[in-house]
Design an enzyme around this catalytic site. Structure first.
Site, PDB file in Angstrom:
ATOM      1  N   CYS A   6       0.428  -4.811   1.212  1.00 34.12           N
ATOM      2  CA  CYS A   6      -0.336  -4.262   0.156  1.00 34.12           C
ATOM      3  C   CYS A   6      -1.834  -4.483   0.466  1.00 34.12           C
ATOM      4  CB  CYS A   6      -0.153  -5.157  -1.086  1.00 34.12           C
ATOM      5  SG  CYS A   6      -1.173  -4.664  -2.382  1.00 34.12           S
TER       6      CYS A   6
ATOM      7  N   SER B 276      -4.306  -5.320  -1.235  1.00 30.24           N
ATOM      8  CA  SER B 276      -5.194  -6.787  -1.324  1.00 30.24           C
ATOM      9  C   SER B 276      -5.232  -7.543  -0.286  1.00 30.24           C
ATOM     10  CB  SER B 276      -4.494  -7.392  -2.584  1.00 30.24           C
ATOM     11  OG  SER B 276      -4.241  -6.599  -3.614  1.00 30.24           O
TER      12      SER B 276
ATOM     13  N   HIS C  32      -7.668  -6.403   2.255  1.00 36.07           N
ATOM     14  CA  HIS C  32      -9.145  -6.881   1.856  1.00 36.07           C
ATOM     15  C   HIS C  32      -9.342  -7.952   2.492  1.00 36.07           C
ATOM     16  CE1 HIS C  32      -9.790  -3.287  -0.948  1.00 36.07           C
ATOM     17  NE2 HIS C  32      -9.002  -3.693  -1.796  1.00 36.07           N
TER      18      HIS C  32
ATOM     19  N   HIS D 101       1.903 -11.131  -0.881  1.00 31.74           N
ATOM     20  CA  HIS D 101       2.063 -11.536  -2.021  1.00 31.74           C
ATOM     21  C   HIS D 101       3.062 -10.672  -3.154  1.00 31.74           C
ATOM     22  CE1 HIS D 101      -0.766  -8.264  -1.930  1.00 31.74           C
ATOM     23  NE2 HIS D 101      -0.377  -8.160  -3.311  1.00 31.74           N
TER      24      HIS D 101
ATOM     25  N   CYS E  17       4.750  -6.758  -7.006  1.00 31.86           N
ATOM     26  CA  CYS E  17       3.476  -6.285  -7.106  1.00 31.86           C
ATOM     27  C   CYS E  17       3.006  -4.800  -7.425  1.00 31.86           C
ATOM     28  CB  CYS E  17       2.251  -6.591  -5.734  1.00 31.86           C
ATOM     29  SG  CYS E  17       0.758  -5.700  -5.914  1.00 31.86           S
TER      30      CYS E  17
HETATM   31  N1  COD Z   1     -11.482   8.773  -3.095  1.00 34.59           N
HETATM   32  C1  COD Z   1     -10.153   8.757  -3.313  1.00 34.59           C
HETATM   33  N2  COD Z   1      -9.077   8.143  -2.578  1.00 34.59           N
HETATM   34  C2  COD Z   1      -9.606   7.250  -1.928  1.00 34.59           C
HETATM   35  C3  COD Z   1     -11.012   6.885  -1.788  1.00 34.59           C
HETATM   36  C4  COD Z   1     -11.996   7.900  -2.477  1.00 34.59           C
HETATM   37  N3  COD Z   1     -13.471   7.507  -2.173  1.00 34.59           N
HETATM   38  N4  COD Z   1     -11.091   5.878  -0.803  1.00 34.59           N
HETATM   39  C5  COD Z   1      -9.759   5.621  -0.579  1.00 34.59           C
HETATM   40  N5  COD Z   1      -8.936   6.462  -1.109  1.00 34.59           N
HETATM   41  C6  COD Z   1      -7.629   6.324  -1.192  1.00 34.59           C
HETATM   42  C7  COD Z   1      -6.824   6.089   0.117  1.00 34.59           C
HETATM   43  O1  COD Z   1      -6.346   7.340   0.738  1.00 34.59           O
HETATM   44  C8  COD Z   1      -5.467   5.424  -0.225  1.00 34.59           C
HETATM   45  O2  COD Z   1      -4.376   6.394  -0.246  1.00 34.59           O
HETATM   46  C9  COD Z   1      -5.489   4.811  -1.627  1.00 34.59           C
HETATM   47  O3  COD Z   1      -7.054   5.217  -1.858  1.00 34.59           O
HETATM   48  C10 COD Z   1      -5.331   3.446  -1.377  1.00 34.59           C
HETATM   49  O4  COD Z   1      -3.845   2.948  -1.380  1.00 34.59           O
HETATM   50  P1  COD Z   1      -3.486   1.786  -0.462  1.00 34.59           P
HETATM   51  O5  COD Z   1      -1.971   2.089  -0.110  1.00 34.59           O
HETATM   52  O6  COD Z   1      -4.367   1.639   0.840  1.00 34.59           O
HETATM   53  O7  COD Z   1      -3.812   0.535  -1.349  1.00 34.59           O
HETATM   54  P2  COD Z   1      -2.689  -0.135  -2.190  1.00 34.59           P
HETATM   55  O8  COD Z   1      -2.110   1.074  -3.420  1.00 34.59           O
HETATM   56  O9  COD Z   1      -1.831  -0.904  -1.777  1.00 34.59           O
HETATM   57  O10 COD Z   1      -3.762  -1.233  -3.151  1.00 34.59           O
HETATM   58  C11 COD Z   1      -4.623  -0.638  -3.925  1.00 34.59           C
HETATM   59  C12 COD Z   1      -5.532  -1.507  -4.876  1.00 34.59           C
HETATM   60  C13 COD Z   1      -6.563  -0.956  -5.467  1.00 34.59           C
HETATM   61  C14 COD Z   1      -4.642  -2.615  -5.881  1.00 34.59           C
HETATM   62  C15 COD Z   1      -6.043  -2.928  -4.005  1.00 34.59           C
HETATM   63  O11 COD Z   1      -6.762  -2.199  -2.839  1.00 34.59           O
HETATM   64  C16 COD Z   1      -6.643  -3.944  -4.594  1.00 34.59           C
HETATM   65  O12 COD Z   1      -8.109  -3.576  -4.910  1.00 34.59           O
HETATM   66  N6  COD Z   1      -6.431  -4.887  -4.946  1.00 34.59           N
HETATM   67  C17 COD Z   1      -7.169  -6.014  -5.790  1.00 34.59           C
HETATM   68  C18 COD Z   1      -6.464  -5.964  -7.033  1.00 34.59           C
HETATM   69  C19 COD Z   1      -5.499  -6.965  -7.242  1.00 34.59           C
HETATM   70  O13 COD Z   1      -5.504  -8.142  -6.875  1.00 34.59           O
HETATM   71  N7  COD Z   1      -4.428  -6.515  -7.587  1.00 34.59           N
HETATM   72  C20 COD Z   1      -3.216  -7.242  -7.808  1.00 34.59           C
HETATM   73  C21 COD Z   1      -2.541  -7.274  -6.444  1.00 34.59           C
HETATM   74  S1  COD Z   1      -2.299  -5.993  -5.568  1.00 34.59           S
HETATM   75 ZN    ZN Z   2      -0.563  -6.189  -4.194  1.00 36.92          ZN
END
Ligand code: COD
Ligand code: ZN
Length: 365
Positions: free
Chosen positions: A38, A40, A43, A59, A164
C-alpha cells in the site's frame, strides 16, 4: 522466520531472518498468507512520513492463526483472520463512543506492541512493529483486537485487501462522508484505495462519479469500478473539468493521494455546501491551506478520514456481504502476486503506478 526490514529511509528492504517471540497474554500468532503493498508503506520507505527504524512494514494482510496467548477468546489456531491496523482497547472514550478506529491505544503504541515492547528482533536489536501488524513477514504477533475471524473459503488476497484498501476507501464514502443517493462525487487518486472510493460511491448511489488520476490505465480501471467520467490531471485542469461535469461543483470530493495541493483541489471543486474528505496523508512538511472567504461563504466542509472511519467488526462482514452479492469488486483489484523475497520489486511497481494492487503471497500449504 523471513521478514522484510526497513533499516534506512530510501534504501531497499532487507529480506532476512528475523526472530519472532511467541504471543504473550492477549496476543495472537498469525501465519501470514497474503499481504498487500500500500502507498502508506511507501510513504515510510521514502521518508515522506516518519517512524522509528528499523521496522517491519506491511499493514494490509490476512492469514491463519497458529497460536494464541493466555486469555485470547475470539480466535483459535486454524482460524482464518484479517489483520486490523487499528487495535482497540474497548474501554477508552473513543471506543466507548463507537469510534474504535480512534482508540487511544493507537497513539500509544509508536512502533511497539501495546505493552511497550517488541516481539521482533534481528542483528542483535529490537525491530519496530508497524501499526501492530508488520505483515511483510512469514508470521506476525498482534494484539487480539487486531484480528477478525473470517470464513475459511475466502481467497487470502481478498481478505488482505479488507484489512486496508477496501475498508479505507469504501468507509470514506459510507462512514466519513455518508454520501447520499443521487449525489455527485469526485475522486482524486485512483490507486488501490481510490478505486475503492469509486466503488463505494457507486454502492452509495452517486449518479456522477468523476475519477482523477495522471495514469491512463488507472482511469480505465476507475470506469470499470463505477466512475461515470474520468479526467487526466496531466492533460486537463481537474477542478474546472469537475465543475463542468457536475453543473458547478461536486457534492463530495475525496483526496486519495496524500498531497496538500490535491486536498486543495478537492476543496476547490466542490459545490456550495459540499464536503471534501482527506483520505491521503500529506508529508509531515506540508500544511493544508484553504481559501478563507470561498471556503466559508460557500459553506464547504473539509473532513479527515482515518481507516474509513470504520467500526471494523461491524463493517468488514458487511463489505464481505457486498462482495458475495457481486456488488463489491475485490478479485479485480489484485493485478500481481509476488513472493516476499521480491518485496522490493512490488514496492517499485507501486511507485511507478503499475497495475492496481500487488499482493505478496506466502506459502501456507
Ligand atoms: N493528481 C491526480 N492523481 C495523482 C496525483 C495528482 N497530482 N499524484 C498522484 N496521483 C495518483 C497516482 O497516479 C496513483 O494512481 C494514485 O494517485 C495513488 O495511488 P497508489 O496506488 O499509489 O496509492 P494507494 O491507493 O495505495 O494509497 C493512497 C493513500 C492516499 C491511502 C496513501 O498514499 C496514504 O496517504 N496513506 C496514509 C493515510 C493512511 O494512513 N491511511 C490508512 C492506511 S492506508
Ligand atoms: Zn494502506
Amino acid at each position: 522466520m523471513r521478514a522484510a526490514v526497513l533499516y534506512e529511509v530510501g534504501q531497499p528492504l532487507a529480506v532476512e531472518e528475523v526472530e519472532l517471540d511467541p504471543p504473550r497474554q492477549g496476543e495472537v500468532l498469525v501465519r501470514i498468507a497474503a499481504t498487500g503493498v500500500c502507498h502508506s508503506d511507501l510513504h515510510y520507505i521514502k521518508g515522506d512520513l516518519v517512524m522509528p527504524l528499523p521496522v517491519v512494514l506491511g499493514h494490509e494482510a490476512a492469514g491463519i492463526v497458529e497460536a494464541v496467548g493466555a486469555g485470547v477468546q475470539s480466535v483459535q489456531p486454524g482460524d482464518h483472520v484479517v489483520l486490523l491496523f487499528a487495535p482497540a482497547c474497548g474501554r477508552c472514550r473513543y471506543c466507548a463512543a463507537g469510534r474504535p478506529h480512534l482508540c487511544e491505544m493507537r497513539l500509544r503504541v509508536r512502533g511497539r506492541m501495546p505493552d511497550g515492547t517488541s516481539r521482533l528482533h534481528a542483528r542483535g536489536e529490537d525491530l519496530h512493529h508497524f501499526t501492530c501488524v508488520s505483515s511483510w513477514a512469514e508470521r506476525a504477533v498482534v494484539p487480539e483486537s487486531g484480528v477478525l475471524r473470517v470464513e475459511r473459503d475466502l481467497p487470502f488476497a481478498v481478505c488482505a485487501l479488507l484489512g486496508c484498501a477496501v475498508t479505507t476507501g469504501v468507509g470514506a464514502v459510507l462512514n466519513t462522508a455518508q454520501v447520499t443517493p443521487g449525489s455527485t462525487v469526485a475522486v482524486f487518486g485512483l490507486g488501490g484505495v481510490g478505486l475503492n472510493v469509486v466503488q463505494g460511491a457507486r454502492i452509495a448511489g452517486a449518479v456522477t462519479i468523476v475519477g482523477v488520476d495522471m495514469l491512463e490505465h488507472r482511469l480505465d480501471a476507475a470506469r470499470r469500478f463505477g466512475a461515470t467520467h474520468t479526467v487526466n490531471a496531466r492533460r486537463d485542469d481537474p477542478v474546472k473539468a469537475i465543475q463542468d461535469l457536475t453543473q458547478g461543483g461536486a457534492d463530495y470530493a475525496f483526496e486519495v493521494i496524500g498531497r496538500a495541493a490535491t486536498v486543495r483541489q478537492a476543496v476547490d471543486c466542490l459545490a456550495r455546501g459540499g464536503t471534501a474528505v482527506a483520505v491521503g496523508l500529506p508529508p509531515a512538511r506540508e500544511e493544508l491551506a484553504l481559501p478563507g472567504p470561498a471556503f466559508i461563504l460557500n459553506e464547504k466542509t473539509l473532513r479527515a478520514c482515518f481507516y474509513g472511519s470504520a467500526r471494523l467488526r461491524h463493517d468488514i462482514p458487511r463489505l464481505l456481504a457486498l462482495y458475495h452479492a457481486g456488488r463489491l469488486m475485490l478479485d479485480e483489484l489484485v493485478t500481481a502476486a509476488l513472493p516476499l523475497e521480491r518485496v522490493n520489486e512490488a514496492v517499485a511497481a507501486l511507485d511507478r503506478g503499475d497495475g492496481l494492487r500487488t499482493i505478496l503471497e506466502m506459502h501456507t500449504a
